[in-house]
Write an enzyme that holds these catalytic residues in place. Structure first.
Site, PDB file in Angstrom:
ATOM      1  N   HIS A  35      37.942  22.051  33.550  1.00  0.00           N
ATOM      2  CA  HIS A  35      38.989  23.081  33.651  1.00  0.00           C
ATOM      3  C   HIS A  35      40.335  22.413  33.950  1.00  0.00           C
ATOM      4  O   HIS A  35      41.048  22.767  34.892  1.00  0.00           O
ATOM      5  CB  HIS A  35      38.657  24.109  34.735  1.00  0.00           C
ATOM      6  CG  HIS A  35      39.194  25.469  34.403  1.00  0.00           C
ATOM      7  ND1 HIS A  35      38.452  26.622  34.536  1.00  0.00           N
ATOM      8  CD2 HIS A  35      40.407  25.873  33.927  1.00  0.00           C
ATOM      9  CE1 HIS A  35      39.171  27.673  34.169  1.00  0.00           C
ATOM     10  NE2 HIS A  35      40.358  27.232  33.806  1.00  0.00           N
TER      11      HIS A  35
ATOM     12  N   ASP B 188      36.485  23.540  28.205  1.00  0.00           N
ATOM     13  CA  ASP B 188      37.230  23.228  29.422  1.00  0.00           C
ATOM     14  C   ASP B 188      36.991  24.297  30.484  1.00  0.00           C
ATOM     15  O   ASP B 188      37.572  24.254  31.554  1.00  0.00           O
ATOM     16  CB  ASP B 188      38.734  23.135  29.114  1.00  0.00           C
ATOM     17  CG  ASP B 188      39.547  22.617  30.289  1.00  0.00           C
ATOM     18  OD1 ASP B 188      39.122  21.614  30.902  1.00  0.00           O
ATOM     19  OD2 ASP B 188      40.584  23.227  30.618  1.00  0.00           O
TER      20      ASP B 188
ATOM     21  N   GLU C 100      31.433  27.304  37.621  1.00  0.00           N
ATOM     22  CA  GLU C 100      32.190  26.057  37.792  1.00  0.00           C
ATOM     23  C   GLU C 100      32.055  25.554  39.227  1.00  0.00           C
ATOM     24  O   GLU C 100      32.248  26.333  40.168  1.00  0.00           O
ATOM     25  CB  GLU C 100      33.663  26.289  37.438  1.00  0.00           C
ATOM     26  CG  GLU C 100      33.851  26.630  35.952  1.00  0.00           C
ATOM     27  CD  GLU C 100      35.307  26.848  35.575  1.00  0.00           C
ATOM     28  OE1 GLU C 100      36.165  26.937  36.488  1.00  0.00           O
ATOM     29  OE2 GLU C 100      35.598  26.938  34.375  1.00  0.00           O
TER      30      GLU C 100
ATOM     31  N   ARG D  80      38.540  31.065  29.497  1.00  0.00           N
ATOM     32  CA  ARG D  80      37.643  31.376  30.607  1.00  0.00           C
ATOM     33  C   ARG D  80      36.193  31.268  30.132  1.00  0.00           C
ATOM     34  O   ARG D  80      35.844  31.676  29.033  1.00  0.00           O
ATOM     35  CB  ARG D  80      37.910  32.788  31.138  1.00  0.00           C
ATOM     36  CG  ARG D  80      39.226  32.921  31.897  1.00  0.00           C
ATOM     37  CD  ARG D  80      39.186  32.136  33.206  1.00  0.00           C
ATOM     38  NE  ARG D  80      40.367  32.362  34.030  1.00  0.00           N
ATOM     39  CZ  ARG D  80      41.435  31.579  34.057  1.00  0.00           C
ATOM     40  NH1 ARG D  80      41.484  30.510  33.265  1.00  0.00           N
ATOM     41  NH2 ARG D  80      42.449  31.847  34.851  1.00  0.00           N
TER      42      ARG D  80
ATOM     43  N   ASP E 120      44.313  38.849  17.412  1.00  0.00           N
ATOM     44  CA  ASP E 120      44.876  39.218  18.711  1.00  0.00           C
ATOM     45  C   ASP E 120      45.122  40.720  18.673  1.00  0.00           C
ATOM     46  O   ASP E 120      45.730  41.223  17.724  1.00  0.00           O
ATOM     47  CB  ASP E 120      46.190  38.462  18.953  1.00  0.00           C
ATOM     48  CG  ASP E 120      46.687  38.602  20.393  1.00  0.00           C
ATOM     49  OD1 ASP E 120      46.809  39.749  20.870  1.00  0.00           O
ATOM     50  OD2 ASP E 120      46.953  37.574  21.030  1.00  0.00           O
TER      51      ASP E 120
ATOM     52  N   GLY F  26      42.882  21.942  31.579  1.00  0.00           N
ATOM     53  CA  GLY F  26      43.879  22.196  30.549  1.00  0.00           C
ATOM     54  C   GLY F  26      45.303  22.207  31.043  1.00  0.00           C
ATOM     55  O   GLY F  26      46.217  21.699  30.384  1.00  0.00           O
ATOM     56  N   ALA F  27      45.526  22.801  32.198  1.00  0.00           N
ATOM     57  CA  ALA F  27      46.892  22.938  32.720  1.00  0.00           C
ATOM     58  C   ALA F  27      47.334  21.752  33.559  1.00  0.00           C
ATOM     59  O   ALA F  27      48.451  21.764  34.094  1.00  0.00           O
ATOM     60  CB  ALA F  27      46.995  24.217  33.551  1.00  0.00           C
TER      61      ALA F  27
ATOM     62  N   ILE G 296      49.659  29.944  24.286  1.00  0.00           N
ATOM     63  CA  ILE G 296      48.763  28.808  24.074  1.00  0.00           C
ATOM     64  C   ILE G 296      48.270  28.782  22.639  1.00  0.00           C
ATOM     65  O   ILE G 296      48.242  27.734  21.979  1.00  0.00           O
ATOM     66  CB  ILE G 296      47.585  28.854  25.064  1.00  0.00           C
ATOM     67  CG1 ILE G 296      48.100  28.735  26.496  1.00  0.00           C
ATOM     68  CG2 ILE G 296      46.587  27.741  24.756  1.00  0.00           C
ATOM     69  CD1 ILE G 296      47.044  29.015  27.551  1.00  0.00           C
TER      70      ILE G 296
END
Length: 317
Positions: free
Chosen positions: A282, A259, A264, A235, A174, A284-285, A155
């Site tokens: 939430h 998002d 939630e 998250r 990262d 995004g996908a 992503i």
């Protein structure tokens, strides 16, 4: 074999092509009638006699896992598995699988959509114009700005590619960063602190675990550039929302795009009071392409495990 299917976008009438593929493996399917992620008390009776489970964003706690008498596999519909008690599943002999990378394009594009929306306050200006106002709002141009990407997985790489199209400078943190990839794509390799301090816009693409819980709190925000924009499509627990709220009040944060939330759905969140906060549920996908990819990948993982075939996406071997 009995299979529980809980993702809200993998229910009867929503992705029949994928469900038909699953029905070829088992006709005994149980679905999520609540239309939202399920709690442990809701999951326990549903999983009682199940052999397999295609899991959405449900809370799969130790209590849930210990109640499963026949369950052999939890196939996550998506890449994240922070809501699954991995150790409890391993102790019970239940395999947990995921679908890494299949929704990367969708989530990465949404992250960049949030960047644009926050930088120019598009939702606020849209609504105020519809309400008869003619607001003058000074936004931020992206060209020449530094985007800090926290987590350069599939992503994060999509976000970096989009940023390059806007002639932005990319800096990434990262723990497992691929320096050759960064060199090839002109992405700066940075420490966490360097990204926090240098970036005009920070986009989060990290898993939620003990080390990332409230990683973006008061200390991290205090070290950001004045007016920095923060985006989270991973998250919710990674950001301390109380700290973010205070930073928005003081003007330290120039905007926030979310998002994902700590709770939630985020009913009555104080963040909703700010016109430089853009929120989505939430989602995004949730593109046709990504939901198809996740559906078929999660079904394939489930059927591979239940059929005794090799599955390369087991996360708790």
């Amino acid at each position: 074999m009995k299979i529980l299917v809980t993702p809200t976008s993998l229910q009867p009438g929503k992705n029949e092509e994928a469900l038909d593929a699953l029905r070829q493996f088992s006709k005994d399917l149980v679905f999520n009638e609540a239309g939202r992620p399920l709690t442990e008390d809701e999951l326990i009776p549903l999983l009682k006699d199940c052999d397999g489970y295609i899991a959405g964003l449900d809370f799969i706690t130790e209590k849930v896992i210990r109640s499963c008498g026949r369950l052999k596999v939890i196939s996550r519909y998506g890449a994240g598995y922070d809501r699954v008690d991995i150790e409890a599943a391993k102790e019970k002999g239940i395999r947990v699988t995921n679908t890494p990378g299949v929704n990367a394009e969708a989530v990465g594009e949404l992250a960049f959509s949030l960047i644009l929306s926050v930088a120019r306050r598009i939702p606020y200006l849209n609504q105020s114009t519809r309400d008869g106002q003619w607001v003058r709002s000074t936004g931020m141009e992206l060209k020449g700005k530094t985007i800090g990407i926290m987590g350069l997985g599939a992503i994060g790489k999509v976000v970096a590619r989009c940023a390059k199209g806007f002639e932005m400078k990319a800096a990434a943190y990262d723990p497992f960063i691929n320096e050759d990839y960064c060199a090839e794509h002109e992405i700066g390799v940075c420490s966490f602190d360097e990204v926090i301090e240098r970036a005009d816009i920070i986009s989060l693409h990290l898993p939620l675990n003990d080390s990332t819980k409230h990683l973006i709190g008061t200390d991290a925000i205090d070290r950001m550039k004045p007016g920095a924009i923060l985006i989270n499509t991973s998250r919710g627990g990674i950001i301390d929302e109380d700290a973010a709220c205070q930073a928005l009040k003081s003007g330290k944060l120039g905007g926030l795009g979310l998002d994902a939330f700590e709770i939630e759905p985020p009913e009555g969140s104080p963040l909703f009071a700010f016109d430089n906060v853009v929120v989505t549920p939430h989602t995004g996908a949730h593109t046709r392409e990504a939901t198809d990819n996740m559906a078929f990948a999660s079904i394939r993982n489930l059927t591979d495990v239940l059929s005794g075939k090799e599955c390369p996406f087991i996360v708790n071997k």
